[in-house]
Write an enzyme that holds these catalytic residues in place. Structure first.
Site, PDB file in Angstrom:
ATOM      1  N   LYS A 236       0.812  -1.224   0.000  1.00  0.00           N
ATOM      2  CA  LYS A 236       0.000   0.000   0.000  1.00  0.00           C
ATOM      3  C   LYS A 236       0.849   1.280   0.000  1.00  0.00           C
ATOM      4  O   LYS A 236       0.383   2.333  -0.427  1.00  0.00           O
ATOM      5  CB  LYS A 236      -0.917   0.017   1.223  1.00  0.00           C
ATOM      6  CG  LYS A 236      -1.997  -1.052   1.213  1.00  0.00           C
ATOM      7  CD  LYS A 236      -3.159  -0.663   0.343  1.00  0.00           C
ATOM      8  CE  LYS A 236      -4.347  -1.592   0.546  1.00  0.00           C
ATOM      9  NZ  LYS A 236      -5.507  -1.200  -0.265  1.00  0.00           N
TER      10      LYS A 236
ATOM     11  N   SER B 187      -8.777  -0.245   6.778  1.00  0.00           N
ATOM     12  CA  SER B 187      -8.754  -1.209   7.886  1.00  0.00           C
ATOM     13  C   SER B 187      -7.357  -1.352   8.459  1.00  0.00           C
ATOM     14  O   SER B 187      -7.168  -1.999   9.471  1.00  0.00           O
ATOM     15  CB  SER B 187      -9.244  -2.576   7.396  1.00  0.00           C
ATOM     16  OG  SER B 187      -8.363  -3.096   6.415  1.00  0.00           O
TER      17      SER B 187
ATOM     18  N   GLU C  66      -9.354 -14.003  -3.417  1.00  0.00           N
ATOM     19  CA  GLU C  66     -10.019 -13.377  -2.269  1.00  0.00           C
ATOM     20  C   GLU C  66     -10.484 -14.454  -1.293  1.00  0.00           C
ATOM     21  O   GLU C  66     -10.524 -15.638  -1.631  1.00  0.00           O
ATOM     22  CB  GLU C  66     -11.186 -12.499  -2.725  1.00  0.00           C
ATOM     23  CG  GLU C  66     -12.240 -13.203  -3.533  1.00  0.00           C
ATOM     24  CD  GLU C  66     -13.255 -12.244  -4.151  1.00  0.00           C
ATOM     25  OE1 GLU C  66     -13.220 -11.034  -3.863  1.00  0.00           O
ATOM     26  OE2 GLU C  66     -14.098 -12.715  -4.940  1.00  0.00           O
TER      27      GLU C  66
ATOM     28  N   GLY D  83     -15.608 -13.549   1.461  1.00  0.00           N
ATOM     29  CA  GLY D  83     -15.746 -12.243   0.807  1.00  0.00           C
ATOM     30  C   GLY D  83     -15.555 -12.354  -0.689  1.00  0.00           C
ATOM     31  O   GLY D  83     -14.602 -11.821  -1.246  1.00  0.00           O
TER      32      GLY D  83
ATOM     33  N   ASP E 198     -17.101 -11.130  -3.297  1.00  0.00           N
ATOM     34  CA  ASP E 198     -17.766 -10.140  -4.147  1.00  0.00           C
ATOM     35  C   ASP E 198     -17.056  -9.981  -5.483  1.00  0.00           C
ATOM     36  O   ASP E 198     -17.680  -9.750  -6.521  1.00  0.00           O
ATOM     37  CB  ASP E 198     -17.852  -8.787  -3.437  1.00  0.00           C
ATOM     38  CG  ASP E 198     -16.484  -8.244  -3.051  1.00  0.00           C
ATOM     39  OD1 ASP E 198     -16.054  -7.226  -3.617  1.00  0.00           O
ATOM     40  OD2 ASP E 198     -15.826  -8.851  -2.181  1.00  0.00           O
TER      41      ASP E 198
ATOM     42  N   SER F 272       1.327  -9.572  -0.275  1.00  0.00           N
ATOM     43  CA  SER F 272       0.974  -8.158  -0.209  1.00  0.00           C
ATOM     44  C   SER F 272       1.328  -7.445   1.087  1.00  0.00           C
ATOM     45  O   SER F 272       1.453  -6.218   1.097  1.00  0.00           O
ATOM     46  CB  SER F 272      -0.518  -7.978  -0.494  1.00  0.00           C
ATOM     47  OG  SER F 272      -1.300  -8.710   0.436  1.00  0.00           O
TER      48      SER F 272
END
Length: 325
Positions: free
Chosen positions: A57, A82, A208, A212, A214, A308
């Site tokens: 990030k 988060s 994922e 979750g 989606d 990650s």
């Protein structure tokens, strides 16, 4: 405004790479003959768990703030996260002398909250199950004149995240597959932009948590699907829908979306600690856990995997990796 309606392309990834050069770590690419033997593939792990602030990030956060005009940077930035985007933006803001306010869920990992505050950011808590973090973030931006930098649905964020895949492919050469964790889609979208240009034959796969899915539902249906907040140990992937910028890129350039169980994530964490002597957080293990399953299609291929992040407190790490090996 800090965001831009036009989606990024590979040129934006190249620009981002120049902005973050010498500031973000060019993280190592590690391999393990033992893991290769188990997977039946040649796997290259891009270790963003060793990135500044402990996750990929930092790339997108620094790129986004650096892209702002001087007067915008002076006013400050606001984000909601988060944890990993929070820490990354807080550190990037400190490096660029920009005030930062981070909207964080009240149940965010204590280590991530402490790190965010430690970098000098103001933390504003909210209830992730009953409040809308985006609404809170927009409100603070309007009220204080701040630039809103969301965790994934942002042109410079996506471009910055794509630099990890760019570095990986530049270092190891063309890949047959590239697998990346999928939450809101910033890393996967950026990775797809880089891979489509640098290794056109590479299949890009997002992974994922099962709870979750989606992204999988959206990929299959062709439109963004929203789900309730998932219950999973992969706290960095507890998103409920993909972004309006990330989804079109993923739909166009990604080849598939896979899901893995929390148990598979725990096993992957234990494997990295025992075999490669590195700490990877649950979300960071998503792609690796999928690659080690027999359904991944990795056998006999050159596979790039983005680890990650590594931001997990030791108590949680011990709990999740405990038991017999």
């Amino acid at each position: 405004m800090s965001s831009h309606p036009a989606p990024p392309d590979y040129v934006d990834v190249v620009v981002a790479a120049e902005r973050i050069k010498g500031v973000a770590h060019r993280t190592p690419v590690l391999t393990s003959s033992r893991i290769n033997g188990f997977a039946g593939a040649e796997i290259f792990f891009k270790c963003e768990n060793l990135q500044r602030s402990g996750a990929f990030k930092f790339r997108g956060a620094f790129n986004s703030i650096a892209a702002l005009a001087a007067e915008q940077r002076a006013k400050g930035v606001v984000a909601y996260s988060s944890g990993n985007h929070a820490q990354a933006l807080a550190l990037a803001s400190r490096l660029l002398a920009t005030p930062a306010t981070i909207v964080m869920p009240s149940d965010a990992p204590a280590m991530k909250v402490a790190a965010t505050k430690g970098y000098g950011a103001e933390v504003r808590f909210y209830d992730r199950y009953n409040e809308d973090r985006e609404e809170i973030g927009r409100g603070l931006a309007e009220e204080r004149g701040l630039s809103l930098i969301p965790p994934y649905d942002h042109r410079e964020v996506i471009a910055g995240q794509g630099t990890a895949a760019k570095e990986l492919i530049e270092e190891v050469g063309p890949l047959d597959m590239l697998m990346a964790p999928l939450g809101g889609g910033g890393l996967l979208a950026g990775s797809a932009l880089a891979a489509s240009h640098l290794s056109p034959g590479c299949k890009v796969i997002g992974v994922e948590p099962e709870a979750g899915d989606d992204g999988l539902q959206s990929f299959r249906s062709g439109e963004i699907v929203r789900i309730p907040v998932p219950k999973t140990i992969a706290d960095g992937a507890m998103t409920t829908y993909l972004g309006t910028l990330t989804f079109p890129i993923i739909r166009r350039l990604a080849h598939d979306i896979l899901t893995v169980s929390d148990e598979a994530l725990s096993q992957a964490m234990r494997m990295f600690a025992q075999t490669m002597k590195i700490i990877v957080e649950p979300t960071g293990c998503l792609a690796a856990a999928a690659a080690l399953s027999r359904e991944s299609g990795c056998e006999g291929k050159r596979v790039g995997i983005i680890l990650s992040g590594g931001n997990v407190d030791l108590g949680t790490f011990a709990k999740l990796t405990g038991g017999e090996s």
